[in-house]
Design a protein around this motif. Structure first.
Motif, PDB file in Angstrom:
ATOM      1  N   ARG A 177      -6.744   6.693   1.478  1.00 21.65           N
ATOM      2  CA  ARG A 177      -8.111   6.259   1.147  1.00 21.65           C
ATOM      3  C   ARG A 177      -8.597   5.216   2.160  1.00 21.65           C
ATOM      4  O   ARG A 177      -9.745   5.226   2.580  1.00 21.65           O
ATOM      5  CB  ARG A 177      -8.128   5.699  -0.273  1.00 21.65           C
ATOM      6  N   ILE A 178      -7.679   4.331   2.530  1.00 23.86           N
ATOM      7  CA  ILE A 178      -8.069   3.310   3.516  1.00 23.86           C
ATOM      8  C   ILE A 178      -8.434   3.969   4.848  1.00 23.86           C
ATOM      9  O   ILE A 178      -9.408   3.598   5.497  1.00 23.86           O
ATOM     10  CB  ILE A 178      -6.929   2.281   3.725  1.00 23.86           C
ATOM     11  N   SER A 200     -10.276  -4.197   2.889  1.00 22.32           N
ATOM     12  CA  SER A 200      -9.158  -4.572   2.015  1.00 22.32           C
ATOM     13  C   SER A 200      -8.025  -3.568   2.170  1.00 22.32           C
ATOM     14  O   SER A 200      -8.255  -2.371   2.330  1.00 22.32           O
ATOM     15  CB  SER A 200      -9.615  -4.651   0.556  1.00 22.32           C
ATOM     16  N   GLY A 201      -6.806  -4.102   2.178  1.00 23.58           N
ATOM     17  CA  GLY A 201      -5.635  -3.247   2.375  1.00 23.58           C
ATOM     18  C   GLY A 201      -5.164  -3.284   3.806  1.00 23.58           C
ATOM     19  O   GLY A 201      -4.027  -2.948   4.109  1.00 23.58           O
ATOM     20  N   VAL A 203       0.839  -1.203   0.000  1.00 21.72           N
ATOM     21  CA  VAL A 203       0.000   0.000   0.000  1.00 21.72           C
ATOM     22  C   VAL A 203       0.872   1.251   0.000  1.00 21.72           C
ATOM     23  O   VAL A 203       1.748   1.389   0.847  1.00 21.72           O
ATOM     24  CB  VAL A 203      -0.913  -0.008   1.246  1.00 21.72           C
ATOM     25  N   ASP A 204       0.650   2.154  -0.986  1.00 20.53           N
ATOM     26  CA  ASP A 204       1.425   3.398  -0.964  1.00 20.53           C
ATOM     27  C   ASP A 204       0.669   4.472  -0.193  1.00 20.53           C
ATOM     28  O   ASP A 204      -0.459   4.234   0.271  1.00 20.53           O
ATOM     29  CB  ASP A 204       1.769   3.847  -2.384  1.00 20.53           C
ATOM     30  N   ASP A 205       1.277   5.653  -0.057  1.00 22.03           N
ATOM     31  CA  ASP A 205       0.717   6.677   0.818  1.00 22.03           C
ATOM     32  C   ASP A 205      -0.671   7.138   0.392  1.00 22.03           C
ATOM     33  O   ASP A 205      -1.538   7.387   1.220  1.00 22.03           O
ATOM     34  CB  ASP A 205       1.665   7.884   0.905  1.00 22.03           C
ATOM     35  N   GLY A 206      -0.864   7.244  -0.922  1.00 25.94           N
ATOM     36  CA  GLY A 206      -2.164   7.716  -1.413  1.00 25.94           C
ATOM     37  C   GLY A 206      -3.264   6.725  -1.085  1.00 25.94           C
ATOM     38  O   GLY A 206      -4.327   7.098  -0.563  1.00 25.94           O
ATOM     39  N   GLU A 207      -2.948   5.444  -1.329  1.00 31.57           N
ATOM     40  CA  GLU A 207      -3.932   4.410  -1.024  1.00 31.57           C
ATOM     41  C   GLU A 207      -4.201   4.364   0.487  1.00 31.57           C
ATOM     42  O   GLU A 207      -5.326   4.170   0.927  1.00 31.57           O
ATOM     43  CB  GLU A 207      -3.402   3.068  -1.523  1.00 31.57           C
ATOM     44  N   ALA A 208      -3.108   4.552   1.274  1.00 34.19           N
ATOM     45  CA  ALA A 208      -3.247   4.558   2.738  1.00 34.19           C
ATOM     46  C   ALA A 208      -4.239   5.618   3.173  1.00 34.19           C
ATOM     47  O   ALA A 208      -5.080   5.387   4.066  1.00 34.19           O
ATOM     48  CB  ALA A 208      -1.888   4.801   3.388  1.00 34.19           C
ATOM     49  N   THR A 225       2.127   7.198   8.227  1.00 36.27           N
ATOM     50  CA  THR A 225       2.695   6.613   7.006  1.00 36.27           C
ATOM     51  C   THR A 225       3.928   5.827   7.374  1.00 36.27           C
ATOM     52  O   THR A 225       4.445   5.949   8.505  1.00 36.27           O
ATOM     53  CB  THR A 225       3.090   7.708   6.003  1.00 36.27           C
TER      54      THR A 225
END
Ligand SMILES: Nc1ncnc2c1ncn2[C@@H]1O[C@H](COP(=O)(O)OP(=O)(O)OP(=O)(O)O)[C@@H](O)[C@H]1O
Ligand SMILES: [Mg+2]
Lengths: 222, 325
Positions: B101-102, B172-173, B94-99, B119
């Motif tokens: 969103r999660i 998810s994630g 998981v990259d920062d952007g996805e993090a 992060t």
């Protein structure tokens, strides 16, 4: 008032202190109980106040079999009997007044009425002026008289005395006996255990004679 | 004779009924007299009375003090409850952007009060700082730490936090959700253990009070043996004989209770400085709770009752042995 029916008392399983006692004492009678030392005089009196229970036979007092009294009833039974003990049984940490007041205190009598009765009883035995004294400050004879005042303060119907003239001089002994006669005259049933045969003979009352725990003579007054 | 006897008992019955009120009055009078008399007897030997009371007080202080401390721990527990959090560790890929969103997805969950994203880089920085291992970690080829989200649950009770953890793990994630309150639960178990220990101590020391009072009263009964024999001879009932001793026992208990209250107050004052300093060092505000009015009343009632009971046991055991000669 008192009836002994085939009464026996055995101490320690083998020694008969009293045996086969049968006699009655009517209400208002005055009776002497005599016999040698160890004949069982004290034991007989202790049976009457239920300090001991007979090993056999039964004892009726005022028509009731006292062996059937529940132990919670015994105190109330004892309150109806005045007892002069062989060894005084005074409380040495309280005054004459409070010693005589003790039976009334136990009954919860109202203090003003109690005080009136205590003074009357002390006056009767000639010790009113010593009411504040402690028993230790009194002579043996005076202590004996305190014991008598305590026994009669409650105006009992039955008065028992064990050697009330124990080691008193003849004059004092005669005075004390005439005190008992006074109580008897107003209707109290009186039973006095004593060795003093000369005095007993002079007083002319019914006499029960014990010998080794048996009643050997029951002489009516002559 | 028997008709006379009946006449007598009838008369007796009548006076009996007429004076029922009088009997209550005389009963009350005897209670008053005996409570005063037994208090005076204690005052006649102030030192030995004080020693007995002190022995009672010492036996009471330990369980009462522990109970107070546990009471304080319960308050602390409530405060800590509010700081219970969950940490959701995100998957390595998981990259920062996805993090971000999660984190939003997590904070949208109805059981979640608040979220804070850490992060991977922030996590590393925190780690380095807290361990003081900047050099060693700087030599690692990449950042081995995943990003994570610290979640504050809305409902902090252990069961619902545990349920929330399961639900968040399904997002998810999210790789794994850790409960940060394992130590809190340990504290709770300790508190429960403490409660049981206190209860056991209270029972043991309560028996100690019974023994102390019982022994003192046994001696008092022995000293007044002759008096007991005499009043028994002339018609005293057992309750009458017992009464002064029961009052003595109650006075000893009350005195011991008062001393115990004093000792607890002194002890509380003495410990309060270090205790709040210690609590402050853990970032909690905690003060030893004082006994207060209610607590003092309960302690005094218990001690008086124990004193009374100890006396009752001693007197009853002893009266059976005392037979007038
Ligand atoms: N509690 C007891 N246990 C065993 N034996 C007893 C007990 N009380 C009395 N006796 C015995 O019973 C007998 C009668 O005793 P008691 O005291 O009745 O005599 P007494 O006639 O009163 O004598 P005294 O004139 O000396 O007072 C005595 O032999 C005594 O040893
Ligand atoms: Mg005798």
């Amino acid at each position: 008032m008192i009836a002994f029916e085939h009464v026996g008392k055995r101490y320690g399983g083998r020694f008969d202190a009293l045996a086969h006692l049968n006699f009655r004492v009517e209400r208002g009678e005055m009776v002497f109980l005599t016999g040698h030392s160890g004949a069982g005089k004290s034991s007989l009196l202790r049976l009457i106040i239920r300090l001991e229970r007979p090993s056999r036979g039964r004892i009726l007092v005022a028509g009731h079999d006292i062996d059937r009294l529940h132990h919670t009833q015994v105190p109330f039974y004892r309150r109806q009997i005045g007892v002069v003990f062989q060894d005084h049984q005074l409380l040495f940490d309280r005054s004459i007044y409070h010693n005589v007041a003790l039976p009334l205190e136990i009954q919860g009598m109202e203090p003003r009425e109690a005080s009136r009765r205590v003074r009357a009883a002390l006056d009767k035995v000639g010790l009113l002026h010593r009411e504040r004294a402690l028993p230790i400050e009194l002579s043996g004879g005076e202590q004996q008289r305190v014991g008598i005042a305590r026994a009669v303060v409650n105006k009992p119907a039955l008065l028992l005395a064990d050697e009330p003239t124990g080691n008193l001089d003849p004059q004092l002994s005669a005075d004390i006996m005439s005190l008992f006669e006074d109580f008897n005259r107003i209707g109290t049933t009186v039973m006095v255990a004593s060795h003093d045969l000369a005095l007993i003979a002079r007083l002319r009352h019914r006499t029960l004679r014990l010998h080794e725990g048996r009643l050997v003579a029951d002489e009516e007054a002559v | 004779m028997s008709s006379q006897g009946q006449e007598r008992s009838r008369r007796g019955a009548r006076t009996h009924r007429a004076s029922a009120g009088g009997r209550w009055r005389s009963w009350g009078r005897h209670h008053r007299a005996m409570s005063l008399d037994s208090a005076q007897r204690l005052l006649r030997y102030p030192l030995s009375s004080l020693l007995t009371m002190l022995a009672i007080a010492i036996a009471l202080v330990l369980p009462a003090g522990l109970w107070l401390a546990l009471d304080g721990a319960r308050l602390l527990d409530a405060e800590l409850d509010e700081s219970a959090t969950l940490t959701a560790y995100l998957a390595d890929r998981v990259d920062d952007g996805e993090a971000g969103r999660i984190e939003e997805a997590l904070s949208a969950h109805e059981g979640v009060a608040e979220t804070r994203l850490i992060t991977a880089a922030e996590g590393m920085a925190e780690f380095q700082q807290s361990l003081g291992l900047e050099d060693a970690l700087a030599r690692l080829p990449g950042n081995p730490l995943p990003a994570s989200v610290v979640v504050t649950p809305a409902d902090t009770s252990p069961e619902s936090v545990r349920r929330l953890a399961g639900e968040l793990e399904a997002v998810s994630g999210v790789e794994e959700v850790r409960l940060d309150f394992a130590w809190l639960e340990r504290l709770r178990h300790l508190a429960e253990l403490g409660q049981r220990v206190t209860l056991a101590l209270a029972v043991l020391f309560g028996m100690g009070v019974l023994l102390v009072v019982g022994n003192t009263i046994r001696l008092a009964v022995e000293n007044r043996r002759q008096e007991i024999e005499v009043v028994t001879l002339i018609g005293a009932t057992h309750p009458f004989v017992r009464r002064p001793f029961l009052y003595s026992g109650a006075w000893y208990g009350l005195g011991g209770g008062i001393l115990a209250c004093g000792l607890l107050t002194l002890g509380g004052d003495w410990l309060s400085g270090p205790v709040s300093a210690l609590a402050a060092s853990y970032g909690a505000s905690f003060a030893l709770p004082a006994l207060g009015f209610g607590g003092s009343a309960i302690l005094l009632a218990c001690s008086t009752l124990l004193g009374w009971l100890g006396a009752w046991i001693a007197v009853s055991r002893h009266l059976a042995q005392i037979r007038p000669r």
